[in-house]
Design a protein around this motif. Structure first.
Motif, mmCIF file in Angstrom:
data_model
loop_
_atom_site.group_PDB
_atom_site.id
_atom_site.type_symbol
_atom_site.label_atom_id
_atom_site.label_comp_id
_atom_site.label_asym_id
_atom_site.label_seq_id
_atom_site.Cartn_x
_atom_site.Cartn_y
_atom_site.Cartn_z
ATOM 1 N N CYS A 141 25.630 48.635 35.156
ATOM 2 C CA CYS A 141 25.418 47.234 34.869
ATOM 3 C C CYS A 141 26.761 46.644 34.726
ATOM 4 C CB CYS A 141 25.041 47.362 33.359
ATOM 5 S SG CYS A 141 24.479 45.847 32.740
ATOM 6 N N VAL A 142 26.646 45.218 35.224
ATOM 7 C CA VAL A 142 27.938 44.383 35.093
ATOM 8 C C VAL A 142 27.749 43.727 33.635
ATOM 9 C CG1 VAL A 142 29.049 42.556 35.727
ATOM 10 C CG2 VAL A 142 27.932 43.889 37.541
ATOM 11 N N ASP A 143 28.563 43.970 32.971
ATOM 12 C CA ASP A 143 28.894 43.498 31.544
ATOM 13 C C ASP A 143 30.273 42.742 31.343
ATOM 14 O OD1 ASP A 143 26.652 44.858 30.392
ATOM 15 O OD2 ASP A 143 28.099 46.829 30.310
ATOM 16 N N PRO A 144 30.023 41.955 30.222
ATOM 17 C CA PRO A 144 31.394 41.486 29.728
ATOM 18 C C PRO A 144 32.462 42.440 29.198
ATOM 19 C CG PRO A 144 29.410 40.511 28.097
ATOM 20 C CD PRO A 144 28.989 41.517 29.111
ATOM 21 N N ILE A 145 33.396 42.304 29.509
ATOM 22 C CA ILE A 145 34.591 43.487 28.956
ATOM 23 C C ILE A 145 34.645 43.430 27.492
ATOM 24 C CG2 ILE A 145 36.598 41.737 29.068
ATOM 25 C CD1 ILE A 145 36.537 45.619 30.145
ATOM 26 N N GLU A 146 34.324 42.247 27.065
ATOM 27 C CA GLU A 146 34.114 42.379 25.537
ATOM 28 C C GLU A 146 33.171 43.283 24.953
ATOM 29 O OE1 GLU A 146 34.549 39.503 27.381
ATOM 30 O OE2 GLU A 146 36.393 38.744 26.721
ATOM 31 N N LYS A 147 32.213 43.640 25.467
ATOM 32 C CA LYS A 147 31.095 44.413 25.205
ATOM 33 C C LYS A 147 31.623 45.859 25.073
ATOM 34 C CE LYS A 147 26.033 45.162 25.861
ATOM 35 N NZ LYS A 147 25.024 45.254 26.647
ATOM 36 N N LYS A 148 32.636 46.220 25.500
ATOM 37 C CA LYS A 148 33.041 47.612 25.494
ATOM 38 C C LYS A 148 33.271 48.383 24.208
ATOM 39 C CE LYS A 148 31.379 47.666 28.343
ATOM 40 N NZ LYS A 148 30.216 48.583 28.777
ATOM 41 N N PRO A 149 33.866 47.797 23.017
ATOM 42 C CA PRO A 149 34.356 46.291 22.982
ATOM 43 C C PRO A 149 36.348 46.453 23.514
ATOM 44 C CG PRO A 149 34.138 47.339 20.934
ATOM 45 C CD PRO A 149 33.702 48.419 21.976
ATOM 46 N N LEU A 150 36.366 45.670 24.365
ATOM 47 C CA LEU A 150 37.738 45.265 24.571
ATOM 48 C C LEU A 150 38.015 43.700 24.245
ATOM 49 C CD1 LEU A 150 38.775 47.767 27.593
ATOM 50 C CD2 LEU A 150 39.528 47.933 25.214
ATOM 51 N N ALA A 151 39.013 43.399 23.176
ATOM 52 C CA ALA A 151 39.111 42.209 23.110
ATOM 53 C C ALA A 151 40.489 41.768 23.604
ATOM 54 C CB ALA A 151 39.193 41.725 21.655
ATOM 55 N N HIS A 152 41.356 42.436 24.071
ATOM 56 C CA HIS A 152 42.705 42.193 24.592
ATOM 57 C C HIS A 152 42.900 42.506 26.072
ATOM 58 C CE1 HIS A 152 44.947 41.176 20.486
ATOM 59 N NE2 HIS A 152 43.472 41.446 20.173
ATOM 60 N N PHE A 153 42.088 42.778 26.753
ATOM 61 C CA PHE A 153 41.981 43.507 27.826
ATOM 62 C C PHE A 153 41.182 42.431 28.882
ATOM 63 C CE2 PHE A 153 40.728 46.284 31.414
ATOM 64 C CZ PHE A 153 42.224 46.779 31.842
ATOM 65 N N LEU A 154 41.931 41.784 29.800
ATOM 66 C CA LEU A 154 41.338 40.865 30.751
ATOM 67 C C LEU A 154 40.137 39.841 30.044
ATOM 68 C CD1 LEU A 154 41.390 43.198 33.871
ATOM 69 C CD2 LEU A 154 42.957 41.317 33.218
ATOM 70 N N PRO A 155 40.304 39.443 29.138
ATOM 71 C CA PRO A 155 39.297 38.601 28.347
ATOM 72 C C PRO A 155 38.345 37.801 29.344
ATOM 73 C CG PRO A 155 41.404 38.398 26.979
ATOM 74 C CD PRO A 155 41.646 39.010 28.340
#
Ligand code: SF4
Length: 363
Positions: A62-76
């Motif tokens: 699935c293609v997700d927003p990186i924010e969902k991983k959640p990662l807030a400081h990695f290639l927002p």
């Protein structure tokens, strides 16, 4: 029991004097007779060695927003191609992904995909990274490493979403191929890991220190707060103090809401006030960036400059709605650097979720 499926060779094991073979990937140290599988179910003994049965097989992409991983400081704002396999080496009663992690059916693995196919797909779909998620990459280490190498050859970054329940040797091998990680710190009490997850706390703390102090991997932490189980003020105080003292103030923490699932349906949803309280405790103890998750909370999900308080990244769910970083990742107001991995401009993927089929098998 019979070990069927693919039999990919592995190296993290040794023979015991009593004739069993011990898997050395995680602290469980499963000692296996011929034909037996470990607790994770995907590693087992076949032909007198330990093999991985899920190499090249996935429970979905699935293609997700990186924010969902959640990662807030990695290639927002960028897209990440997410995938997992089956099985898990913990047995958390609250598992929020149990259909995958507790799968005993290899049929769950609907897609077959080579490392090269995954990297090519990520590139074609404009994903900046590939995430090993849904279940723990520790147990499919050899596959994750080959996928990571194929991704790096194309300039695609890699992300591990893991519980960090792994021995130091395999951990070093895995994290050497990762650019970012979100690692669960499920509780700060051994009794929680023992009673609720059938594991132990110390190996997780060891992994966190290894990743934070001995690797260049960008690290963020997640704690799923379960009412009455791991949301006590004293526990959160001790946990967040430890994070600042041992990992440093720049490791972001995510406090996310539990929903009743798997073997834990007797607990209520986590109230937003509990998440907000955890975030306050973390910030008061010196964690520079603490977030709430799985709830609507624009303030709890905004990234603020730890020095002047200006909003660096405003969020509405997984959508970015404000950007206050300069091209070098510094606060546009006061010039203080924000820890993380930032492009000069944010990505534009937004909150979309796009399932992808790679090499789908006939059911
Ligand atoms: S990775 Fe799996 S087989 Fe190996 S020790 Fe852990 S649970 Fe057991």
């Amino acid at each position: 029991m019979h070990v069927d499926g693919s039999r990919h060779p592995t190296t993290w094991w040794h023979r015991l004097e009593d004739g069993r073979v011990r898997c050395d990937v995680c602290p469980r140290g499963c000692a296996l007779h011929e034909g037996q599988r470990g607790l994770c179910f995907v590693r087992g003994r076949a032909d007198d060695t330990i093999v991985l049965t899920t190499y090249g097989r996935s429970s979905g992409f699935c293609v997700d927003p990186i924010e969902k991983k959640p990662l807030a400081h990695f290639l927002p704002g960028t897209a990440v191609l997410s995938f997992g396999t089956a099985g898990c080496n913990l047995a958390c009663r609250f598992c929020q992904n149990w259909d995958i992690s507790k799968s005993r059916e290899v049929d769950t693995l609907a897609d077959e995909a080579s490392p090269e196919e995954i990297a090519e797909t990520a590139e074609r779909l404009g994903c900046r990274s590939v995430a090993f998620t849904y279940n723990d990459p520790v147990i499919f280490l050899e596959y994750a490493i080959d996928v990571a190498d194929a991704c790096h050859a194309r300039g695609i970054r890699t992300v591990a979403v893991t519980a960090g329940y792994v021995e130091p040797g395999p951990a070093r091998q895995l994290f050497a191929r990762m650019d970012a990680a979100n690692i669960d710190l499920k509780s700060f009490r051994e009794s929680f890991y023992h009673d609720v997850c059938a594991g132990h706390l110390q190996p997780v703390l060891d992994t966190l220190e290894l990743v934070a102090l001995d690797t260049p991997v960008w690290l963020e932490l997640t704690t799923l707060l379960i009412p009455g189980l791991n949301d006590g003020e004293g526990e959160l105080d001790a946990m967040t103090r430890w994070v600042v003292e041992r990992l440093g103030p720049d490791v972001p923490m995510h406090f996310t809401a539990f929903h009743p699932d798997w073997k834990m349906r007797d607990r209520p949803l986590t109230p937003p006030s509990t998440l907000a309280r955890a975030r306050r405790i973390a910030l008061a103890n010196g964690v520079r960036h603490a977030y709430t998750g799985n709830v609507v909370d624009p303030e709890g999900q905004a990234t603020r400059c730890h020095w002047c308080g200006a909003v660096l990244i405003g969020r509405d769910g997984y959508d970015l709605i404000a950007w206050g970083l300069d091209a070098e990742g510094r606060c546009a107001v006061c010039g203080t650097s924000c820890a993380g991995v930032f492009d000069p401009v944010p990505g534009r993927w937004g909150s979309r979720r796009m399932p992808v089929r790679i090499g789908a098998r006939d059911a």
